[in-house]
Design an enzyme around this catalytic site. Structure first.
Site, PDB file in Angstrom:
ATOM      1  N   ASP A  22     -46.359  36.140 -12.809  1.00  0.00           N
ATOM      2  CA  ASP A  22     -46.811  34.986 -13.188  1.00  0.00           C
ATOM      3  C   ASP A  22     -46.103  34.040 -13.963  1.00  0.00           C
ATOM      4  O   ASP A  22     -46.286  33.616 -15.055  1.00  0.00           O
ATOM      5  CB  ASP A  22     -48.242  35.555 -14.248  1.00  0.00           C
ATOM      6  N   GLU A  44     -57.800  32.814  -9.161  1.00  0.00           N
ATOM      7  CA  GLU A  44     -57.246  32.782 -10.467  1.00  0.00           C
ATOM      8  C   GLU A  44     -55.925  32.003 -10.412  1.00  0.00           C
ATOM      9  O   GLU A  44     -55.533  31.598  -9.330  1.00  0.00           O
ATOM     10  CB  GLU A  44     -56.826  34.258 -10.818  1.00  0.00           C
ATOM     11  N   HIS A  78     -29.474  15.085  20.870  1.00  0.00           N
ATOM     12  CA  HIS A  78     -31.069  15.101  21.242  1.00  0.00           C
ATOM     13  C   HIS A  78     -31.292  14.543  22.383  1.00  0.00           C
ATOM     14  O   HIS A  78     -30.617  13.386  22.664  1.00  0.00           O
ATOM     15  CB  HIS A  78     -31.439  14.164  19.761  1.00  0.00           C
ATOM     16  N   ARG A 125     -43.298  42.360  -9.057  1.00  0.00           N
ATOM     17  CA  ARG A 125     -43.462  40.856  -8.891  1.00  0.00           C
ATOM     18  C   ARG A 125     -42.435  40.181  -9.411  1.00  0.00           C
ATOM     19  O   ARG A 125     -42.529  39.871 -10.586  1.00  0.00           O
ATOM     20  CB  ARG A 125     -45.140  40.679  -9.145  1.00  0.00           C
TER      21      ARG A 125
HETATM   22  O1  AHR Z   1     -50.513  39.831 -13.961  1.00  0.00           O
HETATM   23  C1  AHR Z   1     -51.407  39.885 -14.779  1.00  0.00           C
HETATM   24  C2  AHR Z   1     -52.678  39.276 -14.380  1.00  0.00           C
HETATM   25  O2  AHR Z   1     -52.751  39.874 -12.788  1.00  0.00           O
HETATM   26  C3  AHR Z   1     -52.634  37.907 -14.346  1.00  0.00           C
HETATM   27  O3  AHR Z   1     -53.110  37.289 -15.196  1.00  0.00           O
HETATM   28  C4  AHR Z   1     -53.633  37.567 -12.949  1.00  0.00           C
HETATM   29  O4  AHR Z   1     -52.980  36.117 -12.543  1.00  0.00           O
HETATM   30  C5  AHR Z   1     -53.136  38.580 -11.831  1.00  0.00           C
HETATM   31  O5  AHR Z   1     -54.409  39.064 -11.373  1.00  0.00           O
END
Ligand code: AHR
Length: 477
Positions: free
Chosen positions: A58, A235, A457, A333
């Site tokens: 995030d 989200e 080209h 991640r």
């Molecule tokens: O990374 C934690 C949560 O996981 C975040 O707030 C959301 O965007 C995702 O689903």
């Protein structure tokens, strides 16, 4: 905030050959497209360290403020809020990280701490984040911290302004805020009673940096197949205003390889609180890519590179598909950044999560400056209206010979190269080496194996032959 006018100026300057004048007078030389002296790194304009920051999901990077970029993001332990700062985006990778707030050992806000964002509003810093409680870590609600200090990394400045209350006392998270035409908005994800999904996206106008002044308007709810994989989720909203429109990206589905990004678009002059003013792109705009080995890309934000012009997509993704256990507790991640491109019609071109490698360029023949070299089913074409961005993205890679020659690698098919095989130019596993001959009119690409022959080209295709003026020279952008 930079606008398309400046981008158009840069592109136009390159296309109309007034580069020299602009380069010495009004445009920073390194920012002018087609300038043969620019390095690929200057052309691409975005760091290529991938990941930029490990185990920070995030991710949020501010616009450059007071000469500094500031970073925050979710930590795998979901127990604290951290901030980094550096004068460059690349510098964030090694920047020291400060803990500016820790959750209490028990009670309210003692649960999961998720997805902070750092915003500068009226001379103060604010962190928007979500917190659960210690007796129910998933009783997630939105909160705001405030600091009057100039440096958001200083823990001493941060105090809790409180919870952002909405229409419903329910699962609410991923708040982002943006100002547009004199009004400040909050966009967030929430579980609305009677809507049988995990979370939808809502917008409201704000009257203070920690409170909303209008009823929530539901902007999008997960209904399409790409939004309901594992969980029915919309989200992680992020806003960028460009080209007379407000673009809102969001993320969808479970946080594994099925996680992906969608796009909402409204006219910049519209009533952003009117749901009918928002159009949702039917398909995801940014998804897992097996070939570049980037899985579950999403929860993005936007910033602008040091040149003040290049838009940067900031997102997280894993570099493996299969996860053991709950993806929410898989720590990998990682934070990644890549260039955000814009189509001729002013819409964003996300392409693919580009994967490992150096700076990325696109090639335009000088005799077709508004067209790009792209691959299509193994053939190489020169086309104007390229909507599949990634098929027109390439990397110049030093050839194994170490003699200064380079191969031209496809970004989205990393095991394929611009190759000359039996006199035919195509995308192929064969790694053909070229000498890059720089000149005022663009770059010529001379075959290392046959110095008399160049890439040319030829009416929408590529061929090889004797150096041929404008059709034998390319602008890199
Ligand atoms: O990374 C934690 C949560 O996981 C975040 O707030 C959301 O965007 C995702 O689903």
């Amino acid at each position: 905030m930079a606008t398309l006018d400046r981008r158009a100026l840069l592109k136009g300057a390159a296309a109309t050959g007034i580069v020299a004048g602009l380069a010495t007078s009004t445009l920073a030389r390194s920012a002018v497209a087609g300038d043969p002296d620019r390095s690929d790194a200057e052309i691409y304009g975005v760091p290529t360290a991938d990941p930029l920051i490990e185990q920070r999901a995030d991710p949020f990077i501010t616009r450059r403020t007071g000469g500094m970029y500031y970073f925050t993001g979710s930590v795998p332990e979901y127990d604290r809020l951290v901030v980094r700062g550096a004068p460059t985006i690349a510098g964030l990778a090694a920047a020291a990280e400060t803990v500016v707030w820790r959750r209490p050992a028990s009670g309210k806000m003692g649960g999961h701490i998720w997805a902070p964002e750092l915003h500068r509003i009226d001379g103060r810093w604010y962190i928007y984040f979500a917190a659960g409680d210690s007796d129910d870590v998933f009783r997630i609600r939105m909160y705001v911290l405030e600091s009057p200090l100039p440096d958001p990394r200083d823990p001493a400045g941060w105090t809790l302004r409180g919870q952002i209350a909405t229409e419903w006392d329910s699962f609410s998270l991923d708040a982002t805020t943006f100002a547009h035409r004199g009004r400040r908005y909050l966009v967030w994800a929430q579980s609305e009673p009677e809507i049988a999904v995990n979370s939808s996206l809502y917008i409201a106008r704000m009257d203070t940096p920690w409170s909303i002044a209008t009823k929530p308007v539901r902007l999008t709810t997960p209904t399409r197949s790409w939004e309901i994989q594992g969980f029915r989720v919309n989200e992680g909203p992020a806003a960028i205003v460009r080209n007379g429109r407000v673009f809102l990206t969001f993320s969808a589905s479970a946080t594994d390889a099925r996680y992906c990004m969608g796009l909402l678009t409204a006219d910049a002059g519209a009533d952003l609180l009117d749901r009918a003013c928002w159009a949702k792109t039917p398909d995801p705009v940014f998804v897992t890519d097996e070939r570049t080995r980037r899985y579950g890309p999403g929860h993005n934000t936007f910033t602008v590179a040091e040149d003040g012009v290049t838009d940067v997509l900031v997102y997280h993704a894993r570099d493996y598909r299969d996860i053991t256990g709950d993806p929410l507790y898989d720590p990998n991640r990682h934070t990644r950044v890549q260039k955000l491109y814009w189509h001729r019609d002013g819409t964003p071109l996300f392409g693919v999560p580009v994967g490992e490698g150096g700076p990325i360029v696109r090639l335009s023949p000088v005799d077709a400056r508004d067209a790009y070299v792209r691959h299509e089913e193994g053939a190489l074409r020169v086309q104007r209206d390229v909507r599949e961005l990634a098929s027109s993205q390439f990397r110049f890679v030093a050839a194994a010979a170490g003699d200064g020659t380079e191969t031209i690698q496809s970004v989205d098919l990393p095991d394929r190269y611009v190759a000359v095989v039996g006199g035919t130019v195509r995308l192929d596993p064969v790694e053909t080496a070229f000498h890059r001959v720089r000149g005022a009119g663009g770059v010529a690409l001379r075959l290392a194996a046959d110095p008399e022959r160049y890439l040319l080209h030829d009416q929408g295709r590529l061929t090889v032959g004797s150096p041929g003026g404008a059709r034998g020279r390319f602008l890199l952008s």
